[in-house]
Design an enzyme around this catalytic site. Structure first.
Site, PDB file in Angstrom:
ATOM      1  N   THR A 175       0.825  -1.225   0.000  1.00  0.00           N
ATOM      2  CA  THR A 175       0.000   0.000   0.000  1.00  0.00           C
ATOM      3  C   THR A 175       0.853   1.265   0.000  1.00  0.00           C
ATOM      4  O   THR A 175       0.434   2.301  -0.517  1.00  0.00           O
ATOM      5  CB  THR A 175      -0.973   0.031   1.195  1.00  0.00           C
ATOM      6  OG1 THR A 175      -0.246   0.178   2.437  1.00  0.00           O
ATOM      7  CG2 THR A 175      -1.839  -1.221   1.251  1.00  0.00           C
ATOM      8  N   LEU A 224      -2.584   5.049  -0.330  1.00  0.00           N
ATOM      9  CA  LEU A 224      -4.027   4.789  -0.410  1.00  0.00           C
ATOM     10  C   LEU A 224      -4.242   3.299  -0.152  1.00  0.00           C
ATOM     11  O   LEU A 224      -4.302   2.471  -1.058  1.00  0.00           O
ATOM     12  CB  LEU A 224      -4.549   5.202  -1.794  1.00  0.00           C
ATOM     13  CG  LEU A 224      -6.058   5.310  -1.934  1.00  0.00           C
ATOM     14  CD1 LEU A 224      -6.666   6.263  -0.910  1.00  0.00           C
ATOM     15  CD2 LEU A 224      -6.425   5.761  -3.353  1.00  0.00           C
ATOM     16  N   HIS A 225      -4.344   2.956   1.119  1.00  0.00           N
ATOM     17  CA  HIS A 225      -4.282   1.563   1.571  1.00  0.00           C
ATOM     18  C   HIS A 225      -5.448   0.688   1.067  1.00  0.00           C
ATOM     19  O   HIS A 225      -5.248  -0.267   0.347  1.00  0.00           O
ATOM     20  CB  HIS A 225      -4.289   1.503   3.101  1.00  0.00           C
ATOM     21  CG  HIS A 225      -3.245   2.314   3.775  1.00  0.00           C
ATOM     22  ND1 HIS A 225      -1.918   1.924   3.861  1.00  0.00           N
ATOM     23  CD2 HIS A 225      -3.325   3.499   4.423  1.00  0.00           C
ATOM     24  CE1 HIS A 225      -1.232   2.829   4.546  1.00  0.00           C
ATOM     25  NE2 HIS A 225      -2.058   3.796   4.888  1.00  0.00           N
ATOM     26  N   ASP A 226      -6.663   1.008   1.502  1.00  0.00           N
ATOM     27  CA  ASP A 226      -7.771   0.053   1.400  1.00  0.00           C
ATOM     28  C   ASP A 226      -8.236  -0.264  -0.017  1.00  0.00           C
ATOM     29  O   ASP A 226      -8.640  -1.415  -0.279  1.00  0.00           O
ATOM     30  CB  ASP A 226      -8.951   0.535   2.256  1.00  0.00           C
ATOM     31  CG  ASP A 226      -8.611   0.513   3.746  1.00  0.00           C
ATOM     32  OD1 ASP A 226      -9.255   1.246   4.502  1.00  0.00           O
ATOM     33  OD2 ASP A 226      -7.700  -0.241   4.135  1.00  0.00           O
TER      34      ASP A 226
END
Ligand code: RIB
Ligand code: CA
Length: 316
Positions: free
Chosen positions: A198, A244-246
């Site tokens: 991520t 922008l992880h998710d």
């Protein structure tokens, strides 16, 4: 032309600006059928993560999506939240109307169990984007669901990248390491998107500008979310944009070829005060223990943002 059947997913989430983009990406993608959204305490307390999930579904014009509130605290630990990253509402950035959608009646864990017991075995993918409390509770309450889950595709943990809430632990796992331990020991097929992947998905100025250039109110809201959310990581890591992880979870379902990874054994530290919440990823296979997760490591970041931007454009 044979159509590939839609993937049935349940998104478990603690919105969070990055969760919000992941939910929008899923709702914009016809390859996916979002059976429901379940909320958990994490970035902000449960009342706010639930309000935020309703707001995002409403922003997407999807009042049909059932949103169920779940656990308001971890299994054993005291809740730790992250307003310092996401703001006091969890969705700071744009000013959006309060949701008019109501939460679905019932607890998220009951929804998870009922859905998994009703749908064909092996036909539902769980997409946790926050602490794993709801998933662990469902597995503990009804052990039969483990064999019925197609796969758990989660954002959490860190390998060579280390942690982001402590030097050793990533936030989602740190908040509820006992839940994570139960999930990683469950035998359910897991795809894990750790910080190692991520942190390659940075919200650079050009990428945010491309989303703003969509010229829609939704695109503007997303751009403002990213501009708020990225400040913390920009100051911390000294680079342009924040991770922008998710949305990596949803992007992997849509275009797995954007990612590289390998099957590894992953264990969770639950006890040590120094390293609690650490995901010990056996990337080089030195323990000889059987792999329990497909761990993502590489990302085509330009392809990732092109996918997100193209799908956000579909909201018009
Ligand atoms: O560590 C990143 C994770 O913690 C993301 O899911 C973010 O939304 C926060 O929940
Ligand atoms: Ca999250």
């Amino acid at each position: 032309m044979t159509m590939t059947p839609r993937k049935k997913i349940i998104i478990d989430t603690d919105p969070g600006q990055d969760d919000a983009v992941a939910i929008l990406l899923a709702l914009a993608s016809p390859e996916l059928e979002v059976l429901g959204v379940t909320t958990v305490a994490g970035n902000v307390p449960l009342a706010l993560t639930s309000r935020n999930a309703l707001m995002v579904c409403e922003l997407a014009g999807r009042r049909d999506i059932p949103v169920y509130a779940g656990a308001d605290r971890p299994l054993l630990k005291t809740l730790v939240t992250a307003e310092f990253v996401h703001g006091k509402t969890g969705l700071d950035g744009p000013t959006l109307p309060e949701p008019t959608m109501a939460l679905a009646k019932g607890h998220a864990v009951d929804f998870l169990i009922d859905t998994l017991m009703r749908e064909d075995s092996g036909s539902v993918i769980l997409c946790p984007l926050g602490p794993l409390t709801n998933i662990a509770l469902a597995l503990a309450r009804e052990p039969r669901v483990a064999a019925r889950i197609e796969r758990i595709v989660l954002m959490g943990g860190g390998g060579f990248e280390g942690g982001n809430i402590t030097p050793a632990a990533e936030f989602n796992i740190y908040v509820d390491p006992h839940a994570a331990d139960l999930v990683f020991r469950s035998g359910v097929a897991i795809t894990m998107a750790p910080l190692d992947v991520t942190h390659q998905a940075l919200t650079t100025r050009a990428r945010v500008a491309a989303i703003r250039a969509l010229g829609t109110s939704l695109g503007e809201a997303v751009a403002q979310w990213l501009e708020f959310f990225e400040r913390f990581d920009e100051q911390k890591y000294g680079q342009e944009g924040g991770p922008l992880h998710d949305p990596c979870v949803i992007a992997w379902l849509l275009r797995p070829e954007l990612f590289t990874g390998r099957d590894c054994h992953v264990a969770i530290e639950t006890a040590s005060p120094l390293t609690q919440g650490m995901t010990v990823i056996d990337w080089w296979g030195v323990t000889g223990q059987a792999a329990n997760a497909h761990v993502l490591g590489g990302l085509d970041a330009d392809g990732f943002y092109a996918l997100i931007t193209e799908r956000l454009a579909r909201f018009g």
